[in-house]
Scaffold this motif. Structure first.
Motif: not given
Length: 916
Positions: A122-129, A139-151, A171-176
């Motif tokens: 759902l987060a990726r669908q929302a970001s795409a829109a 859950d810290k695992d969710m940090a991988q979903l953070v982007d310019e639209h997701v907090t 100490g790393i960006p979301p994509h790592l």
């Protein structure tokens, strides 16, 4: 910012389900029929708060489905280590679902995947829109979903993570983040990770080179990173390539789950208030029931989501007593009361100097009185005479048959003693009731407890007295403000007691801890504090001068090693000298990314480099000088000529006492400088100091709790336990154990019960990690019962959320099932140590109560003057010392019955160091 006005809010229901359960356990909320409701209440409150904060945003709640997921097919052991869901939590899942539906919120449960995957899709669908999305999760695992639209938002503490926040926190960006989890693994989900790679190494690799894919393309560059073990890392990664790839797959949140609904189809909440009313009544959420019945209800939170057990009268009646007739009327009320809530208002927090300004009392909720006695500001009204009022109250206050309750009543006991009143009949103390109920749930001051348990915002002292240098003392505060404040103290204390004692009564063991350990200790500590300790100010002055001289020498040596003068107390200058000029290895960084100069970092650097070692010595001596040799003479009470510390029962999580003003628990005993401070604590003329100390008490408790036959036998035979351990671990006869082997065994014995790792043990002994691990392995082979106990207590903690001492004191561990490896491991170490440290605390408290009772009737001219860790210090008349030592050690040894002997060692001397 995307989280200010989100187009969509996604709630990780499964994450909050567990966190809500463990967060609410200390209160143990239940219906009148005993149905658990803590998790229901916390999750519901969290959702109501979200809706209130974002009234124009759709809110979607996602839970894990029952059964296996695609990850179980990838890896059979995935999440296999997780304990089964506690029964009390299992019962609350469906009620939570019912309330969510009644609140008009979409509830998604998708088979074959986890809640994370549904949220990720759902987060990726929302970001795409181009939609701004807020994910509510712990859950810290969710940090991988953070982007310019997701907090991310953690509703438990309202912390938020955007792209920059993830970088700062991890100490790393979301994509790592996926790569991070894949390298280090996750014990909670049983993601294997790469063997030998922990959090620090994973960060070093990702920050130095990049993603896992980048690492495998650049294995030859890894040794250049220079961290410990970097040279062997390429081989390790190559050997575990499949494991790394599997872990990456397991840690990756799916973002392409087939769903029956899309992000554009979610609307605003449409609550069914009739259904909500039925559910809130069923679960006895009285505040929310009242809100709905009064017509102001909605799915959103009310202005004050207060607890439901609150016994808050609609109107309060607080009286200011200025006339003798009114005082006599209240004295009659107090004489007939079942329980009196009592409080003093004074001029100071120092119980040895505080003057009584007024007294307050309450006997039923909502009704209280304040009797002002010494308000002396310009224009203050005529007040009753303090001496006469206290004389009238004295028979009541000293009557042991008249039960009283107070908040931190030991303070009032000390102040009243200065006026010749021995407060008796203390039946309850709300600070200690809260502390015994859960030592870590909240702070135990009255304002915090009123907010936490009653949902009442009390008037704070700063509200009426001001802050800082201009703060008024209570005698300077206008009665129009002072009287309601003081009366409220007594009223709130009574109300808190009713709530807290009812909760304690449901927990038989905890009620016994309060009634048999903490409450009887109150008057004992009060006497010890008022006894005070005699201190030689001249000796401390000479010691202070010697320390100043040594500090100057250390500064000079440091300047020579650095090649220039600098401020030894400046982290910034130390960073420059250590890491830029001398090129010392960076072992740890501050949250802002600067190389750390913290104590533990310097301790490790000091093993190999002279300047950090010297800085550590300088810090230690400087602290001794400022905290003790300079300060103690200033703290000598001018009336008694003694130092009077304050002992605190409700501070440490494990039950140990702490002390302040001064803190006597932290005076070093292992170095000459610390022992010289103890030499300043002296016996008065005609007396000696006796220091009675439990020998190796936590190891004896470990033997009892673990029932390890080797430990039980060694202690029962009276063997030197460190020598016995050395003989077993190093495979030598007892009489052949060397001093070095005994030292190593001692480090193992004490280190393991504090959860010390092979790395920590190796650092302490000055040996390699592998050799230290061999020592540990030998230890557990020798004492298999200890290993079994540690495994069992960790598992028990995971299932219950807490551990207990031998006497039933409870320590909750909210992070025991955390997905954050560091927090979870810290909780596991606490789970192992807390039952031992807490039991030791219980034993010495029991001993203090028993010894104090004995001293009041035994005929010895002796008194307790200090309590430090497992030690009691007495002043004893010189000609009675020998007989006293025999008696007191026997009584302390009998404070608990263990399966091994409790041994008490006693020393005698003219000063504390000589007696210790």
């Amino acid at each position: 910012m995307p989280d200010q006005h989100p187009s969509l809010i996604l709630v990780d229901g499964s994450s909050y389900l567990y966190r809500a359960f463990f967060a609410s356990q200390q209160a143990d909320l239940r219906t009148s029929e005993g149905f658990p409701t803590g998790a229901v209440r916390v999750v519901t409150s969290m959702l109501r708060s979200l809706i209130k904060q974002h009234p124009q945003s759709p809110v979607v709640v996602v839970f894990d489905a029952k059964g296996k997921t695609f990850r179980d097919e990838l890896f059979e052991e995935y999440k296999s280590h997780r304990p089964p869901m506690p029964d009390d939590l299992r019962q609350q899942v469906e009620p939570i679902h019912e309330i969510i539906r009644a609140m008009g919120l979409p509830l998604l449960v998708v088979d074959g995947v986890e809640a994370d995957d549904v949220i990720g899709t759902l987060a990726r669908q929302a970001s795409a829109a181009g939609m701004a999305t807020l994910i509510s999760t712990g859950d810290k695992d969710m940090a991988q979903l953070v982007d310019e639209h997701v907090t991310l938002i953690n509703t438990m503490n309202d912390s938020r993570l955007d792209v920059a926040g993830v970088q700062e926190k991890y100490g790393i960006p979301p994509h790592l983040v996926i790569d991070f989890l894949a390298l280090m693994g996750d014990k909670v989900d049983n993601i294997p990770g790469v063997p030998g790679i922990g959090e620090k190494t994973a960060l070093a690799l990702l920050q130095g080179i990049g993603s896992i894919a980048d690492l495998y393309r650049n294995l030859d560059r890894i040794p250049e990173l220079g961290f410990r073990g970097a040279k062997s890392m390429p081989k390790k990664l190559e050997e575990n390539r499949e494991m790394a790839e599997l872990s990456y797959q397991l840690a990756t949140i799916k973002t392409d789950v087939e769903l029956d609904i899309g992000v554009g189809e979610f609307g605003l909440p449409a609550p069914d208030n009739d259904k909500l009313l039925e559910l809130f009544k069923r679960f006895e959420f009285r505040t929310w029931v009242r809100e709905l019945e009064e017509g102001g209800g909605s799915a959103g939170a009310s202005d004050e989501d207060s607890p439901d057990e609150v016994l808050v009268p609609e109107n309060v009646e607080y009286e200011t007593v200025l006339e003798q007739a009114d005082l006599e009327r209240w004295l009659g009320v107090l004489q007939g009361a079942e329980l009196i809530a009592f409080d003093t208002e004074t001029t100071s927090l120092d119980y040895m100097q505080a003057e009584i300004v007024g007294v307050s009392f309450a006997v039923e909720p909502g009704k209280a009185a304040y009797v002002p006695l010494a308000h002396d500001y310009v224009g203050a009204p005529q007040q009753l005479d303090r001496a006469e009022v206290l004389a009238q109250l004295k028979p009541l206050l000293q009557d042991p048959a008249r039960p009283k309750v107070g908040q931190h009543i030991k303070y009032d006991m000390n102040v009243l003693a200065r006026y010749g009143i021995e407060l008796q009949g203390v039946a309850f103390d709300t600070m200690l009731e809260s502390y015994v109920l859960n030592s870590t749930a909240s702070r135990h001051d009255m304002d915090s407890l009123a907010d936490y348990y009653l949902g009442v915002k009390t008037v704070h002292f700063e509200d009426i007295a001001g802050k800082g240098k201009k703060q008024l003392t209570f005698n300077q505060i206008d009665l129009e403000q002072a009287a309601p404040y003081a009366a409220e103290d007594a009223d709130i204390t009574l109300r808190l007691h009713r709530v807290l004692h009812e909760k304690l009564s449901r927990e038989g063991k905890l009620l016994k801890v309060f009634e048999e350990i903490e409450r009887p200790l109150i008057p004992v500590l009060s006497r010890i504090e008022r006894n005070g300790a005699l201190v030689d100010a001249n000796l401390l002055g000479r010691h202070s001068q010697e320390l100043a001289k040594r500090l100057t020498e250390l500064e000079r040596e440091a300047f020579e090693l650095a090649g220039k003068e600098f401020n030894l107390g400046s982290p910034k200058q130390l960073q420059q000298i250590f890491y830029e000029e001398q090129q010392l290895p960076v072992l740890k960084k501050t949250p802002k990314g600067a190389p750390s100069t913290a104590e533990e970092v310097l301790q490790e650097l000091a093993l190999d480099y002279p300047l950090p070692k010297l800085i550590l010595e300088h810090r230690g001596l400087s602290k001794l000088k400022s905290t003790y040799t300079d300060k103690l003479p200033q703290m000598i009470n001018p009336q008694t000529g003694r130092i009077h510390t304050s002992y605190h029962q409700a501070v440490t999580a494990t039950g140990r006492l702490s002390s302040t003003d001064p803190n006597l628990q932290n005076i070093p005993v292992r170095n000459a400088e610390g022992r010289r401070i103890r030499q300043a604590f002296v016996a008065p003329e005609g007396c000696k100091l006796v220091a009675a100390d439990y020998s190796q008490i936590e190891l004896r408790i470990m033997a009892h709790l673990s029932q390890d036959q080797g430990l039980l036998n060694a202690f029962s035979k009276g063997e030197d336990i460190h020598r016995a351990t050395a003989a077993e671990v190093f495979k030598v006869d007892l009489d052949e154990v060397s001093a070095e082997q005994r030292r190593s065994a001692k480090a193992i014995n004490f280190g393991l019960i504090y959860g010390m790792s092979a790395f920590g043990l190796g650092r302490q002994l000055g040996i390699g990690r592998n050799e230290a691990q061999k020592y540990i392995d030998h230890y557990f082979e020798t004492y298999p019962g200890v290993q079994r106990y540690m495994d069992d207590i960790r598992e028990q903690a995971r299932e219950r959320g807490y551990v207990e001492t031998l006497f039933g004191r409870r320590l909750y561990l909210p992070e025991i099932n955390s997905r954050n490896a560091m927090r979870r491991q810290a909780a596991e170490r606490t789970a192992i140590n807390a039952p031992m440290q807490g039991t030791a605390a219980d034993i010495i408290k029991r001993a203090m109560v028993q010894v104090d009772d004995w001293l009041s009737a035994c005929g010895f001219d002796a008194r307790i003057i200090l309590q430090v860790h497992d030690e009691l210090v007495f002043e004893v008349r010189e000609d009675q010392v020998e007989a006293f030592v025999k008696e007191v050690t026997e009584r302390m040894a009998g404070a608990a019955q263990l399966d091994v002997p409790l041994i008490v060692d006693a020393g005698v001397g003219a000063h504390w160091d000589e007696a210790h």
